[in-house]
Write a protein that holds these residues in place. Structure first.
Motif, PDB file in Angstrom:
ATOM      1  N   ALA B  86       0.872  -1.178   0.000  1.00  0.00           N
ATOM      2  CA  ALA B  86       0.000   0.000   0.000  1.00  0.00           C
ATOM      3  C   ALA B  86       0.904   1.223   0.000  1.00  0.00           C
ATOM      4  O   ALA B  86       2.132   1.108   0.020  1.00  0.00           O
ATOM      5  N   THR B  87       0.298   2.400  -0.011  1.00  0.00           N
ATOM      6  CA  THR B  87       1.041   3.643   0.182  1.00  0.00           C
ATOM      7  C   THR B  87       0.864   4.095   1.623  1.00  0.00           C
ATOM      8  O   THR B  87      -0.255   4.087   2.142  1.00  0.00           O
ATOM      9  N   TYR B  88       1.970   4.446   2.244  1.00  0.00           N
ATOM     10  CA  TYR B  88       1.954   4.863   3.639  1.00  0.00           C
ATOM     11  C   TYR B  88       2.264   6.358   3.713  1.00  0.00           C
ATOM     12  O   TYR B  88       3.274   6.822   3.173  1.00  0.00           O
ATOM     13  N   LEU B  89       1.366   7.106   4.355  1.00  0.00           N
ATOM     14  CA  LEU B  89       1.527   8.549   4.470  1.00  0.00           C
ATOM     15  C   LEU B  89       1.636   8.947   5.937  1.00  0.00           C
ATOM     16  O   LEU B  89       0.982   8.364   6.795  1.00  0.00           O
ATOM     17  N   CYS B  90       2.449   9.948   6.197  1.00  0.00           N
ATOM     18  CA  CYS B  90       2.474  10.531   7.530  1.00  0.00           C
ATOM     19  C   CYS B  90       1.900  11.942   7.439  1.00  0.00           C
ATOM     20  O   CYS B  90       1.962  12.589   6.389  1.00  0.00           O
ATOM     21  N   PRO B 104       4.231  13.091   1.018  1.00  0.00           N
ATOM     22  CA  PRO B 104       3.847  12.557  -0.292  1.00  0.00           C
ATOM     23  C   PRO B 104       3.600  11.050  -0.287  1.00  0.00           C
ATOM     24  O   PRO B 104       3.025  10.516  -1.233  1.00  0.00           O
ATOM     25  N   GLY B 105       4.040  10.364   0.767  1.00  0.00           N
ATOM     26  CA  GLY B 105       3.811   8.934   0.861  1.00  0.00           C
ATOM     27  C   GLY B 105       4.969   8.087   0.387  1.00  0.00           C
ATOM     28  O   GLY B 105       5.822   8.532  -0.394  1.00  0.00           O
ATOM     29  N   THR B 106       5.014   6.865   0.903  1.00  0.00           N
ATOM     30  CA  THR B 106       5.950   5.837   0.436  1.00  0.00           C
ATOM     31  C   THR B 106       5.115   4.682  -0.092  1.00  0.00           C
ATOM     32  O   THR B 106       4.282   4.138   0.631  1.00  0.00           O
ATOM     33  N   ARG B 107       5.351   4.317  -1.352  1.00  0.00           N
ATOM     34  CA  ARG B 107       4.612   3.209  -1.962  1.00  0.00           C
ATOM     35  C   ARG B 107       5.369   1.915  -1.695  1.00  0.00           C
ATOM     36  O   ARG B 107       6.484   1.728  -2.179  1.00  0.00           O
ATOM     37  N   LEU B 108       4.751   1.029  -0.924  1.00  0.00           N
ATOM     38  CA  LEU B 108       5.400  -0.223  -0.503  1.00  0.00           C
ATOM     39  C   LEU B 108       4.828  -1.407  -1.274  1.00  0.00           C
ATOM     40  O   LEU B 108       3.608  -1.551  -1.384  1.00  0.00           O
ATOM     41  N   SER B 109       5.712  -2.226  -1.782  1.00  0.00           N
ATOM     42  CA  SER B 109       5.321  -3.490  -2.422  1.00  0.00           C
ATOM     43  C   SER B 109       6.028  -4.616  -1.693  1.00  0.00           C
ATOM     44  O   SER B 109       7.268  -4.614  -1.594  1.00  0.00           O
ATOM     45  N   VAL B 110       5.274  -5.571  -1.165  1.00  0.00           N
ATOM     46  CA  VAL B 110       5.838  -6.739  -0.508  1.00  0.00           C
ATOM     47  C   VAL B 110       5.595  -7.932  -1.419  1.00  0.00           C
ATOM     48  O   VAL B 110       4.458  -8.303  -1.691  1.00  0.00           O
ATOM     49  N   LEU B 111       6.678  -8.511  -1.886  1.00  0.00           N
ATOM     50  CA  LEU B 111       6.586  -9.568  -2.891  1.00  0.00           C
ATOM     51  C   LEU B 111       6.500 -10.938  -2.226  1.00  0.00           C
ATOM     52  O   LEU B 111       7.260 -11.228  -1.303  1.00  0.00           O
ATOM     53  N   PRO B 112       5.568 -11.779  -2.682  1.00  0.00           N
ATOM     54  CA  PRO B 112       5.443 -13.120  -2.077  1.00  0.00           C
ATOM     55  C   PRO B 112       6.618 -14.013  -2.464  1.00  0.00           C
ATOM     56  O   PRO B 112       7.324 -13.774  -3.432  1.00  0.00           O
TER      57      PRO B 112
END
Lengths: 116, 112
Positions: B86-90, B104-112
């Motif tokens: 997801a995108t995480y914003l503070c 602006p957010g950090t776009r996180l991708s967790v790969l299986p």
């Protein structure tokens, strides 16, 4: 509680038309915020209300934008006339100052506006 | 004027890794700081809120820290899962008014 409710979820309109976005805050919350999110500018605060009174509208981009909160359970954001550059996702959020929450914001699902 | 930045802008990690997202703000006169998660096409979900007098908050696999004097907050995610993508914003709230300023957010991708 159903959370913050926004309608419509999607709106497509032609340039020059009037657009009205609606928001129902969480019951008991005394602050209501309108935000706009775009890829270029991120999430921007447009205006917020406290106890139905507009407190800070410095984020409203221009006179084409107006917001009202006639009662504690309903607010509108109106754009008249709309322009293509108004295309964005508009979020409504509410908050309350309590012993445990202290202004924690709760967001609605947003309205995706497309102006052609 | 309060400015909020987040590093990195995007992050891709394999499942199971521990990771840290960073948030920096220019004005240390804040009331609180809130971390949000945003899934594509959805609204923002509050994850953690840290008052200015607190150093950290924990919720499940999430831990958020706050160093007000240095203008920094970190969000630590333990044992990441694909569902964390997801995108995480503070966002920081200043001491006066209700103005929240978002990063602006950090776009996180967790790969299986």
């Amino acid at each position: 509680d159903a959370g913050v409710i926004q309608s419509p979820r999607h709106e497509v309109t032609e340039m020059g038309q009037e657009v009205t976005l609606r928001c129902k805050p969480i019951s008991g919350h005394d602050y209501l915020f309108w935000y706009r999110q775009t890829m270029m500018r991120g999430l921007e605060l447009l205006i917020y209300f406290n106890n139905n009174v507009p407190i800070d509208d410095s984020g409203m981009p221009e006179d084409r934008f107006s917001a009202k909160m006639p009662n504690a359970s309903f607010s509108t954001l109106k754009i008249q006339p709309s322009e293509p550059r108004d295309s964005a996702v508009y979020f409504c959020a509410s908050s309350s100052r309590t012993a445990n929450i202290n202004y924690e914001q709760y967001f609605g699902p947003g309205t995706r506006l497309t102006v052609t | 004027k309060q400015e909020v930045t987040q590093i990195p802008a995007a992050l891709s990690v394999p499942e199971g890794e521990n990771l840290v997202l960073n948030c920096s703000f220019t004005d240390s006169a804040i009331y609180n700081l809130q971390w949000f998660r945003q899934d594509p096409g959805k609204g923002l979900t509050s994850l953690l809120l840290i008052q200015s007098s607190q150093r950290e908050q924990t919720s499940g696999r999430l831990n958020a820290s706050l160093d007000k004097s240095s203008g920094r907050s970190t969000l630590y995610i333990a044992a990441s899962q694909p569902g964390d993508s997801a995108t995480y914003l503070c966002a920081v709230k200043r001491n006066y008014g209700q103005n929240f300023v978002f990063g602006p957010g950090t776009r996180l991708s967790v790969l299986p």
